[in-house]
Design an enzyme around this catalytic site. Sequence first.
Site, PDB file in Angstrom:
ATOM      1  N   ASP A  59     -11.069  10.882  -0.347  1.00 26.56           N
ATOM      2  CA  ASP A  59     -10.670  10.266   0.913  1.00 26.56           C
ATOM      3  C   ASP A  59     -11.238   8.860   0.873  1.00 26.56           C
ATOM      4  O   ASP A  59     -12.462   8.677   0.870  1.00 26.56           O
ATOM      5  CB  ASP A  59     -11.232  11.051   2.099  1.00 26.56           C
ATOM      6  N   VAL A  60     -10.374   7.848   0.811  1.00 23.19           N
ATOM      7  CA  VAL A  60     -10.844   6.480   0.578  1.00 23.19           C
ATOM      8  C   VAL A  60     -11.735   5.961   1.698  1.00 23.19           C
ATOM      9  O   VAL A  60     -12.398   4.929   1.536  1.00 23.19           O
ATOM     10  CB  VAL A  60      -9.667   5.508   0.346  1.00 23.19           C
ATOM     11  N   ASN A  86      -4.406   1.712  -4.625  1.00 26.45           N
ATOM     12  CA  ASN A  86      -3.012   1.936  -4.256  1.00 26.45           C
ATOM     13  C   ASN A  86      -2.850   2.687  -2.937  1.00 26.45           C
ATOM     14  O   ASN A  86      -1.812   2.576  -2.286  1.00 26.45           O
ATOM     15  CB  ASN A  86      -2.326   2.717  -5.378  1.00 26.45           C
ATOM     16  N   TYR A 152      -0.363  -2.239  10.702  1.00 30.09           N
ATOM     17  CA  TYR A 152      -0.018  -2.246   9.272  1.00 30.09           C
ATOM     18  C   TYR A 152       0.012  -3.672   8.738  1.00 30.09           C
ATOM     19  O   TYR A 152      -0.581  -3.975   7.699  1.00 30.09           O
ATOM     20  CB  TYR A 152       1.337  -1.578   9.073  1.00 30.09           C
ATOM     21  N   LYS A 156      -2.564  -5.436   5.925  1.00 25.91           N
ATOM     22  CA  LYS A 156      -2.109  -5.978   4.651  1.00 25.91           C
ATOM     23  C   LYS A 156      -2.496  -7.445   4.490  1.00 25.91           C
ATOM     24  O   LYS A 156      -2.802  -7.909   3.386  1.00 25.91           O
ATOM     25  CB  LYS A 156      -0.597  -5.783   4.504  1.00 25.91           C
TER      26      LYS A 156
END
Length: 255
Positions: A59-60, A86, A152, A156
């Site tokens: 789990d990042v 990724n 989102y 980014k």
Amino acid sequence: MRFENQTVVITGATGGLGASHARAYYAEGAWVVLTGRRRDAGTALAAELGERAHFVPLDVRNPDDWANAVDAAESAFGPVSILVNNAGIQHGPATIEDTAIETWERTFAINVTGQFLGIRAFTPSLRRAGGGSIVNVASTMANVGSPYYAPYVASKWAIRGLTRSAALELGRDNIRVNSLHPGVASTPFIHEPAAPGAQPIAELYSPDPFAIPRLAAPDEITRALLFLTAPDAAFVTGTELVVDGGLLLGPALKY
């Protein structure tokens, strides 16, 4: 066999792009460490690839999971040469005033903090390998704005700053850090709803107005990733490679 005897770690390795990346690195001789939360899918993909592939649950958002991933990767295959950050999520559409704080925080935790933790955890391993490459997967949305997807888009954009800062810090360690900005690729991420009841992005987006009027195939994004991490890109760091079929250029003229 550009990556023969190199250890590659890929987060979100069971998704459409992640699995494409894993298969390509494996085909070019790498030792591939697949990470993600879908244990069954990760184990199955590692078995499909073969003895040079290994799955590690991750789990990042969890620093302890990252520490375990470093130990597992080095125990299996030795110091890591390539980290591909990724893993990422999308969310359902909503105006900023209607966006729940939980949506904002979860999006940043996975898309940004996850990459920060990955760089922090694996940098010592890349040093032990004598250097290497980190690629943070961003998006074309890291270059523009978009209504209804503020968390989102903002996440980014943040990846761009993280990438450039890491490139400046790690260049003297022979570690290159770049970001990859895919356009709209034909993956479950695009064809499946991001949230219950939401329309898939594929139903909201049409490539018809753009210079290359189609969705990208996953391997087209993968080939750009391989370039960034290969010796061919030895003088490339802190850059942003856009692979979008001309999406950011805007509509093309029709004959």
